[in-house]
Structure formats: structure tokens, C-alpha cells
Design a protein around this motif. Structure first.
Motif, mmCIF file in Angstrom:
data_model
loop_
_atom_site.group_PDB
_atom_site.id
_atom_site.type_symbol
_atom_site.label_atom_id
_atom_site.label_comp_id
_atom_site.label_asym_id
_atom_site.label_seq_id
_atom_site.Cartn_x
_atom_site.Cartn_y
_atom_site.Cartn_z
ATOM 1 N N GLU A 52 0.844 -1.203 0.000
ATOM 2 C CA GLU A 52 0.000 0.000 0.000
ATOM 3 C C GLU A 52 0.879 1.252 0.000
ATOM 4 O O GLU A 52 0.577 2.232 -0.670
ATOM 5 C CB GLU A 52 -0.885 0.005 1.244
ATOM 6 C CG GLU A 52 -1.863 -1.133 1.298
ATOM 7 C CD GLU A 52 -2.414 -1.386 2.686
ATOM 8 O OE1 GLU A 52 -3.602 -1.696 2.790
ATOM 9 O OE2 GLU A 52 -1.649 -1.272 3.664
ATOM 10 N N ARG A 53 1.961 1.192 0.744
ATOM 11 C CA ARG A 53 2.902 2.312 0.806
ATOM 12 C C ARG A 53 3.456 2.667 -0.565
ATOM 13 O O ARG A 53 3.602 3.839 -0.908
ATOM 14 C CB ARG A 53 4.085 1.928 1.695
ATOM 15 C CG ARG A 53 4.179 2.655 2.971
ATOM 16 C CD ARG A 53 5.456 2.232 3.660
ATOM 17 N NE ARG A 53 5.130 1.881 5.018
ATOM 18 C CZ ARG A 53 5.941 1.345 5.879
ATOM 19 N NH1 ARG A 53 7.164 1.046 5.527
ATOM 20 N NH2 ARG A 53 5.567 1.095 7.093
ATOM 21 N N ASP A 54 3.780 1.639 -1.353
ATOM 22 C CA ASP A 54 4.317 1.857 -2.699
ATOM 23 C C ASP A 54 3.284 2.540 -3.594
ATOM 24 O O ASP A 54 3.622 3.407 -4.397
ATOM 25 C CB ASP A 54 4.763 0.536 -3.327
ATOM 26 C CG ASP A 54 5.925 -0.110 -2.586
ATOM 27 O OD1 ASP A 54 6.850 0.618 -2.174
ATOM 28 O OD2 ASP A 54 5.896 -1.340 -2.432
ATOM 29 N N VAL A 55 2.019 2.132 -3.459
ATOM 30 C CA VAL A 55 0.948 2.739 -4.251
ATOM 31 C C VAL A 55 0.790 4.205 -3.877
ATOM 32 O O VAL A 55 0.682 5.081 -4.751
ATOM 33 C CB VAL A 55 -0.378 1.962 -4.083
ATOM 34 C CG1 VAL A 55 -1.533 2.710 -4.738
ATOM 35 C CG2 VAL A 55 -0.247 0.555 -4.648
ATOM 36 N N VAL A 56 0.794 4.495 -2.583
ATOM 37 C CA VAL A 56 0.675 5.888 -2.131
ATOM 38 C C VAL A 56 1.846 6.714 -2.648
ATOM 39 O O VAL A 56 1.672 7.831 -3.142
ATOM 40 C CB VAL A 56 0.576 5.965 -0.588
ATOM 41 C CG1 VAL A 56 0.730 7.384 -0.092
ATOM 42 C CG2 VAL A 56 -0.741 5.359 -0.117
ATOM 43 N N ARG A 57 3.053 6.161 -2.572
ATOM 44 C CA ARG A 57 4.234 6.876 -3.060
ATOM 45 C C ARG A 57 4.140 7.136 -4.561
ATOM 46 O O ARG A 57 4.484 8.215 -5.050
ATOM 47 C CB ARG A 57 5.509 6.089 -2.736
ATOM 48 C CG ARG A 57 6.782 6.876 -3.051
ATOM 49 C CD ARG A 57 8.053 6.105 -2.763
ATOM 50 N NE ARG A 57 8.141 4.979 -3.694
ATOM 51 C CZ ARG A 57 8.241 3.702 -3.340
ATOM 52 N NH1 ARG A 57 8.277 3.368 -2.091
ATOM 53 N NH2 ARG A 57 8.301 2.754 -4.239
ATOM 54 N N ALA A 58 3.627 6.149 -5.312
ATOM 55 C CA ALA A 58 3.484 6.305 -6.765
ATOM 56 C C ALA A 58 2.550 7.456 -7.094
ATOM 57 O O ALA A 58 2.867 8.303 -7.946
ATOM 58 C CB ALA A 58 2.956 5.008 -7.379
ATOM 59 N N VAL A 59 1.409 7.517 -6.417
ATOM 60 C CA VAL A 59 0.438 8.580 -6.684
ATOM 61 C C VAL A 59 0.966 9.925 -6.200
ATOM 62 O O VAL A 59 0.789 10.950 -6.868
ATOM 63 C CB VAL A 59 -0.931 8.245 -6.047
ATOM 64 C CG1 VAL A 59 -1.894 9.405 -6.156
ATOM 65 C CG2 VAL A 59 -1.520 6.998 -6.703
ATOM 66 N N ALA A 60 1.645 9.931 -5.065
ATOM 67 C CA ALA A 60 2.186 11.183 -4.523
ATOM 68 C C ALA A 60 3.255 11.779 -5.438
ATOM 69 O O ALA A 60 3.334 12.999 -5.593
ATOM 70 C CB ALA A 60 2.760 10.960 -3.127
ATOM 71 N N THR A 61 4.056 10.924 -6.058
ATOM 72 C CA THR A 61 5.138 11.431 -6.915
ATOM 73 C C THR A 61 4.736 11.561 -8.375
ATOM 74 O O THR A 61 5.275 12.392 -9.092
ATOM 75 C CB THR A 61 6.389 10.530 -6.828
ATOM 76 O OG1 THR A 61 6.050 9.212 -7.245
ATOM 77 C CG2 THR A 61 6.959 10.516 -5.416
ATOM 78 N N GLY A 62 3.785 10.721 -8.828
ATOM 79 C CA GLY A 62 3.431 10.713 -10.245
ATOM 80 C C GLY A 62 2.028 11.193 -10.558
ATOM 81 O O GLY A 62 1.637 11.191 -11.724
ATOM 82 N N GLY A 63 1.290 11.558 -9.530
ATOM 83 C CA GLY A 63 -0.082 11.997 -9.756
ATOM 84 C C GLY A 63 -0.965 10.854 -10.224
ATOM 85 O O GLY A 63 -0.574 9.677 -10.200
ATOM 86 N N ALA A 64 -2.155 11.206 -10.686
ATOM 87 C CA ALA A 64 -3.114 10.197 -11.124
ATOM 88 C C ALA A 64 -2.585 9.367 -12.295
ATOM 89 O O ALA A 64 -2.963 8.211 -12.459
ATOM 90 C CB ALA A 64 -4.439 10.859 -11.498
ATOM 91 N N GLY A 65 -1.698 9.941 -13.086
ATOM 92 C CA GLY A 65 -1.118 9.219 -14.219
ATOM 93 C C GLY A 65 -0.329 7.995 -13.796
ATOM 94 O O GLY A 65 -0.159 7.059 -14.587
ATOM 95 N N ALA A 66 0.153 7.980 -12.552
ATOM 96 C CA ALA A 66 0.920 6.836 -12.066
ATOM 97 C C ALA A 66 0.069 5.572 -12.025
ATOM 98 O O ALA A 66 0.602 4.466 -12.113
ATOM 99 C CB ALA A 66 1.478 7.130 -10.675
#
Length: 142
Positions: A52-66
Motif C-alpha cells: 500500500e505504501r508503494d501505491v501511495v508513493r506512486a500517486v504522490a510522486t506521479g499523480g493520477a497518471g501513475a
């Protein structure tokens, strides 16, 4: 207490994804399977773990496009494994040191299960309670 004993009781089911699965697909699986991490398998080989942490980090750094990007872009590739014969205390110590919450369990490079820090703490508490009950019974009998 050994990791293998936990797996015997808990079961050996491991939910997996492919490196090409999208972060959005992974987020949906985490939610529907009600788990905190999925093992990323490339054929039969463990390529990583995604939490879950990885998913949150992906969205936080890449926005919805992640959410449309492959999970391989955000998974943890340097996976820490447990072995079935490893003690709960050793596993807990390694997880605390690395600040991780899930350990895939492998035996001769084959994925045989996964344990979470919650699984290990539950067993540790049971072990401590059994010891306390034994000491109380010993003292009462004396």
C-alpha cells in the motif's frame, strides 16, 4: 516459534501480480483481497513486492497518471525473504530493522507463503501469554 508453524495455521496463500500490471490494478487487488502487499512474480521468480505504501508513493510522486504505469516502476525489487525454519523473533527483528511489514517466505528459491508483522506479533503475544499462564500455574502449585 518458527515461520513454518505460522504458515501451517495461517495457510500458504500468496496473492501475486505481474510486473506489467498497472498500479491502478494493484490498488484494486490490495483493496478487494484485503491485504497490505502483493508479491510481484515474473514467471515463477519473485521480482519484487508492492505494498500500500508503494501505491501511495506512486500517486504522490506521479499523480493520477501513475495509476496507468506498470507496478515494476514502483515495486520494491530488493526483497527481504524469510525461510520456513526462521524464528519469529529473528523475522520480527529483521522487519523492524528494515521498516517493512511483509516477508515473502521462500524455500529453495520457491515462494511458499507470506507473513506480515501482524501475523508475527499475534504469535509472539500467544507465546508470551502461554508462558505467563505456565508461570502462574507453577506459582499457584507451589
Amino acid at each position: 516459534m518458527l515461520v513454518s508453524q505460522i504458515l501451517r495455521t495461517k495457510g500458504d496463500t500468496v496473492f501475486t501480480v505481474k510486473p506489467s500490471d498497472t498500479v491502478g490494478e494493484v490498488a484494486e487487488l490490495l483493496h478487494t483481497r484485503r491485504v497490505g502487499a502483493l508479491v510481484v512474480l515474473d514467471a515463477e521468480r519473485v521480482a519484487g513486492i508492492v505494498s500500500e505504501r508503494d501505491v501511495v508513493r506512486a500517486v504522490a510522486t506521479g499523480g493520477a497518471g501513475a495509476l496507468a504505469r506498470p507496478v515494476s516502476d514502483f515495486m520494491t525489487a530488493n526483497v527481504l525473504f524469510a525461510e520456513p525454519g526462521e524464528t519469529v523473533d529473528n523475522s520480527l527483528s529483521r522487519m523492524t530493522d528494515r521498516r517493512i511489514r511483509h516477508l515473502p517466505v521462500c524455500q529453495t528459491e520457491r515462494l511458499v507463503g507470506i507473513v506480515s508483522i501482524g501475523d508475527l506479533v499475534k504469535w509472539k503475544i500467544s507465546e508470551v501469554e502461554a508462558e505467563a499462564d505456565g508461570l502462574k500455574a507453577y506459582i499457584a502449585a507451589s
